[in-house]
Structure formats: structure tokens, C-alpha cells
Design a protein around this motif. Structure first.
Motif, short mmCIF file in Angstrom:
data_model
loop_
_atom_site.label_atom_id
_atom_site.label_comp_id
_atom_site.label_asym_id
_atom_site.label_seq_id
_atom_site.Cartn_x
_atom_site.Cartn_y
_atom_site.Cartn_z
N ASP A 61 0.75 -1.11 -0.08
CA ASP A 61 -0.23 -0.17 0.02
C ASP A 61 0.76 1.21 0.04
OD1 ASP A 61 -2.34 -1.59 2.24
OD2 ASP A 61 -2.56 -1.31 0.17
N THR A 62 2.17 1.18 0.17
CA THR A 62 3.02 2.22 0.22
C THR A 62 2.91 3.00 -1.15
OG1 THR A 62 4.64 1.32 1.54
CG2 THR A 62 5.52 2.96 0.44
N ALA A 63 2.68 4.33 -1.06
CA ALA A 63 2.51 5.12 -2.23
C ALA A 63 2.21 6.73 -2.02
CB ALA A 63 1.22 4.73 -3.11
N VAL A 64 2.35 7.48 -2.76
CA VAL A 64 1.70 8.84 -2.69
C VAL A 64 0.17 8.74 -3.03
CG1 VAL A 64 1.70 11.26 -3.53
CG2 VAL A 64 3.80 10.10 -3.10
N TYR A 65 -0.64 9.13 -2.09
CA TYR A 65 -1.73 9.13 -2.19
C TYR A 65 -2.33 10.32 -2.52
CZ TYR A 65 -2.28 4.31 -0.49
OH TYR A 65 -2.02 2.92 -0.30
N SER A 66 -3.35 10.70 -3.46
CA SER A 66 -3.68 11.85 -4.04
C SER A 66 -5.28 11.83 -4.07
CB SER A 66 -3.40 12.25 -5.33
OG SER A 66 -1.90 12.33 -5.38
N CYS A 67 -6.14 13.17 -3.92
CA CYS A 67 -7.54 12.95 -4.07
C CYS A 67 -7.86 13.79 -5.23
CB CYS A 67 -8.09 13.65 -2.69
SG CYS A 67 -7.76 15.11 -2.44
N ALA A 68 -8.77 13.45 -5.82
CA ALA A 68 -9.42 14.10 -6.96
C ALA A 68 -11.10 14.47 -7.00
CB ALA A 68 -9.03 13.30 -8.57
N ALA A 69 -11.15 15.30 -7.81
CA ALA A 69 -12.67 15.94 -7.92
C ALA A 69 -13.05 16.01 -9.31
CB ALA A 69 -12.81 17.29 -7.05
N ALA A 70 -14.45 15.75 -9.65
CA ALA A 70 -15.03 15.91 -10.93
C ALA A 70 -16.59 15.81 -10.68
CB ALA A 70 -14.56 14.96 -11.79
N PRO A 71 -17.10 16.74 -11.48
CA PRO A 71 -18.53 16.75 -11.56
C PRO A 71 -19.29 15.18 -11.85
CG PRO A 71 -17.95 18.77 -12.79
CD PRO A 71 -16.85 17.59 -12.34
N SER A 72 -18.63 14.42 -12.75
CA SER A 72 -19.14 13.10 -12.85
C SER A 72 -18.33 12.05 -12.20
CB SER A 72 -18.72 12.96 -14.59
OG SER A 72 -18.94 11.48 -14.93
N TYR A 73 -19.34 11.14 -11.62
CA TYR A 73 -18.93 9.82 -10.75
C TYR A 73 -17.86 9.13 -11.57
CZ TYR A 73 -18.93 6.26 -7.34
OH TYR A 73 -18.79 5.24 -6.56
N SER A 74 -18.38 8.80 -12.75
CA SER A 74 -17.85 7.94 -13.81
C SER A 74 -16.24 8.45 -14.26
CB SER A 74 -18.49 7.60 -14.94
OG SER A 74 -18.96 9.03 -15.77
N SER A 75 -16.23 9.79 -14.39
CA SER A 75 -15.23 10.59 -14.55
C SER A 75 -13.92 10.22 -13.51
CB SER A 75 -15.10 11.95 -15.12
OG SER A 75 -15.92 12.35 -16.24
N VAL A 76 -14.58 10.32 -12.35
CA VAL A 76 -13.55 10.10 -11.16
C VAL A 76 -12.98 8.63 -11.25
CG1 VAL A 76 -13.34 10.18 -8.64
CG2 VAL A 76 -14.46 12.09 -9.67
N VAL A 77 -13.98 7.73 -11.26
CA VAL A 77 -13.55 6.31 -11.32
C VAL A 77 -12.58 6.04 -12.40
CG1 VAL A 77 -14.50 3.96 -11.31
CG2 VAL A 77 -15.65 5.70 -10.12
N ALA A 78 -12.74 6.79 -13.50
CA ALA A 78 -11.76 6.49 -14.68
C ALA A 78 -10.55 7.26 -14.50
CB ALA A 78 -12.52 6.89 -15.72
N GLY A 79 -10.36 8.13 -13.41
CA GLY A 79 -9.41 8.66 -13.16
C GLY A 79 -8.97 10.07 -13.93
N LYS A 80 -10.12 10.47 -14.30
CA LYS A 80 -10.16 11.65 -15.23
C LYS A 80 -10.69 12.94 -14.41
CE LYS A 80 -10.88 9.25 -19.44
NZ LYS A 80 -11.77 8.99 -20.68
N GLY A 81 -10.30 13.08 -13.21
CA GLY A 81 -10.50 14.23 -12.37
C GLY A 81 -10.34 15.59 -13.10
N ASN A 82 -11.11 16.74 -12.65
CA ASN A 82 -11.06 17.86 -12.97
C ASN A 82 -9.89 18.51 -12.35
OD1 ASN A 82 -13.58 16.92 -14.34
ND2 ASN A 82 -13.81 19.00 -14.91
N TYR A 83 -9.97 18.18 -10.81
CA TYR A 83 -8.93 18.86 -9.88
C TYR A 83 -8.25 17.77 -9.09
CZ TYR A 83 -12.30 22.64 -11.18
OH TYR A 83 -12.84 23.57 -11.72
N TRP A 84 -7.03 18.03 -8.98
CA TRP A 84 -6.12 16.89 -8.13
C TRP A 84 -5.55 17.64 -6.90
CZ3 TRP A 84 -5.99 11.92 -9.35
CH2 TRP A 84 -6.37 11.19 -10.62
N GLY A 85 -5.12 17.00 -5.86
CA GLY A 85 -4.26 17.53 -4.85
C GLY A 85 -2.89 17.04 -5.09
N GLN A 86 -1.77 17.49 -4.20
CA GLN A 86 -0.59 17.46 -4.60
C GLN A 86 0.13 15.94 -3.94
OE1 GLN A 86 1.85 19.61 -5.96
NE2 GLN A 86 -0.06 20.37 -6.69
N GLY A 87 -0.98 15.35 -3.23
CA GLY A 87 -0.69 14.11 -2.62
C GLY A 87 0.00 13.96 -1.20
#
Length: 122
Positions: A89-115
Motif C-alpha cells: 500500500d506504500t505510495a503517494v495518495y492523491s485525491c481528485a474531484a470531478a462533476p461526473s462520478y464515472s470520470s472520477v472512477v476512470a481517473g479523469k478528475g478535473n482537480y487534483w491535490g498534491q498528494g
């Protein structure tokens, strides 16, 4: 515009727990689907978990039963509770946001944090 800031990472022994937080600012948080992703050294970024505005959730098979994603719209924050952590599980974890749930699941977030770094020792 949405700004995302992750926190809560650290070093933990195998079998331990951590809770990550992702604080959002900017546009209306409750309208966005949110997700957590991770990237280990030398590997591609991978999906971990997602939560919709209505709190539907999706998890990667590798974390099912160990990780829980949740959100507090009043605090504009999404959480990732990680239990029974493993060295893989060792990794850099980042969050993402998008208006579309399917976009987030697909990794196509509109906005990303630094991790935030999560390191699990054996």
C-alpha cells in the motif's frame, strides 16, 4: 476552481491504520464526486476508491474490505480510512474531484491535490 489539500499520511507498520483527509475549497463541494488514487515509485497511478455526491462508493479490488471512503459535505472534506495496511500500500495518495462520478472512477478528475506519502513498513 477547486483546490484540494491532502493530509494524514505517514509511516506505519504493516497491519496498522491511517486516515487520510482531503480538504476542498472553492466551488460547491457537495456537487462533486471525489476519489482517491495512489502512485508507487516506478508504477502508474492507480484508482483506490471513489464516492459520489449521494455517497455511492466504488473500491479497487486490492483495497476492498480494508479501506473506507467517506465524505463530510459540511466540512468540505473526503476521508480515506485505511486499515490492515500492507507494504504494497506504500505510495503517494492523491485525491481528485470531478462533476461526473464515472470520470472520477476512470481517473479523469478535473482537480487534483498534491498528494500525501503513505509508507507501510514490514
Amino acid at each position: 476552481q477547486v483546490q484540494l489539500v491532502e493530509s494524514g499520511g505517514g509511516l506505519v507498520q504493516a497491519g496498522g491504520s491511517l486516515r487520510l483527509s482531503c480538504a476542498a475549497s472553492g466551488r460547491t463541494f457537495s456537487n462533486y464526486a471525489m476519489g482517491w488514487f495512489r502512485q508507487a515509485p516506478g508504477k502508474e497511478r492507480e484508482f483506490v476508491a471513489a464516492i459520489s455526491w449521494s455517497r455511492s462508493t466504488t473500491y479497487a479490488d486490492s483495497v476492498k474490505g480494508r479501506f473506507t471512503i467517506s465524505r463530510d459535505n459540511a466540512k468540505n472534506t473526503v476521508y480515506l480510512q485505511m486499515n490492515s495496511l500492507k507494504p504494497e500500500d506504500t505510495a503517494v495518495y492523491s485525491c481528485a474531484a470531478a462533476p461526473s462520478y464515472s470520470s472520477v472512477v476512470a481517473g479523469k478528475g478535473n482537480y487534483w491535490g498534491q498528494g500525501t506519502q503513505v509508507t507501510v513498513s514490514s
